[in-house]
Design a protein around this motif. Structure first.
Motif, PDB file in Angstrom:
ATOM      1  N   CYS A  32      43.801  45.773  48.574  1.00 42.14           N
ATOM      2  CA  CYS A  32      43.811  44.884  47.410  1.00 42.14           C
ATOM      3  C   CYS A  32      45.223  44.657  46.898  1.00 42.14           C
ATOM      4  N   SER A  47      42.746  36.378  41.614  1.00 48.09           N
ATOM      5  CA  SER A  47      41.373  36.500  41.126  1.00 48.09           C
ATOM      6  C   SER A  47      40.576  37.333  42.125  1.00 48.09           C
ATOM      7  N   SER A  48      39.442  37.821  41.674  1.00 50.40           N
ATOM      8  CA  SER A  48      38.615  38.629  42.576  1.00 50.40           C
ATOM      9  C   SER A  48      38.158  37.801  43.774  1.00 50.40           C
ATOM     10  N   PRO A  67      38.047  44.219  44.593  1.00 45.07           N
ATOM     11  CA  PRO A  67      38.698  42.955  44.241  1.00 45.07           C
ATOM     12  C   PRO A  67      38.617  42.639  42.747  1.00 45.07           C
ATOM     13  N   THR A  68      37.461  42.894  42.144  1.00 45.72           N
ATOM     14  CA  THR A  68      37.307  42.652  40.705  1.00 45.72           C
ATOM     15  C   THR A  68      38.214  43.564  39.897  1.00 45.72           C
ATOM     16  N   ALA A  71      41.788  42.291  40.212  1.00 47.40           N
ATOM     17  CA  ALA A  71      41.967  41.038  39.487  1.00 47.40           C
ATOM     18  C   ALA A  71      42.110  41.318  37.996  1.00 47.40           C
TER      19      ALA A  71
END
Length: 103
Positions: A32, A47-48, A67-68, A71
């Motif tokens: 990531c 962004s995610s 990912p979230t 982000a």
């Protein structure tokens, strides 16, 4: 047929990630980080969805929350400033040790 040692369709995403991406530390986190740096370098939103797209294109599987998480971590932050600050921290030192003072 698996391309990597012992990699089967029944492997978990974490097991597959370890096979696809053999780097030290937490490979989910590092994947990531690299995705966020790529997005920053290309001037795209971190962004995610964009992180997930890069990871998918690289065939890197991570746990879905990474990912979230990244982000949200990058939201509202100037990634360029963070990168510039990495090497600019003043040298620590603190106590005057017992070494010779060479001038």
């Amino acid at each position: 047929q698996a391309r990597f040692r012992g990699l089967t369709d029944s492997a978990t995403p974490t097991q597959r990630t370890r096979e696809h991406m053999a780097i030290g530390g937490n490979s989910n986190e590092l994947a990531c980080v690299y995705a966020a740096l790529i997005l920053h370098d290309d001037g795209l939103e971190i962004s995610s969805d964009n992180i997930a797209l890069i990871l998918k294109a690289a065939k890197i599987e991570v746990e879905p929350y990474w990912p979230t998480l990244f982000a949200k971590l990058c939201k509202g932050k100037n990634v360029g400033d963070m990168l510039s600050a990495v090497g600019s921290a003043p040298a620590g030192g603190g106590g005057g040790g017992g070494g010779p003072n060479i001038e």
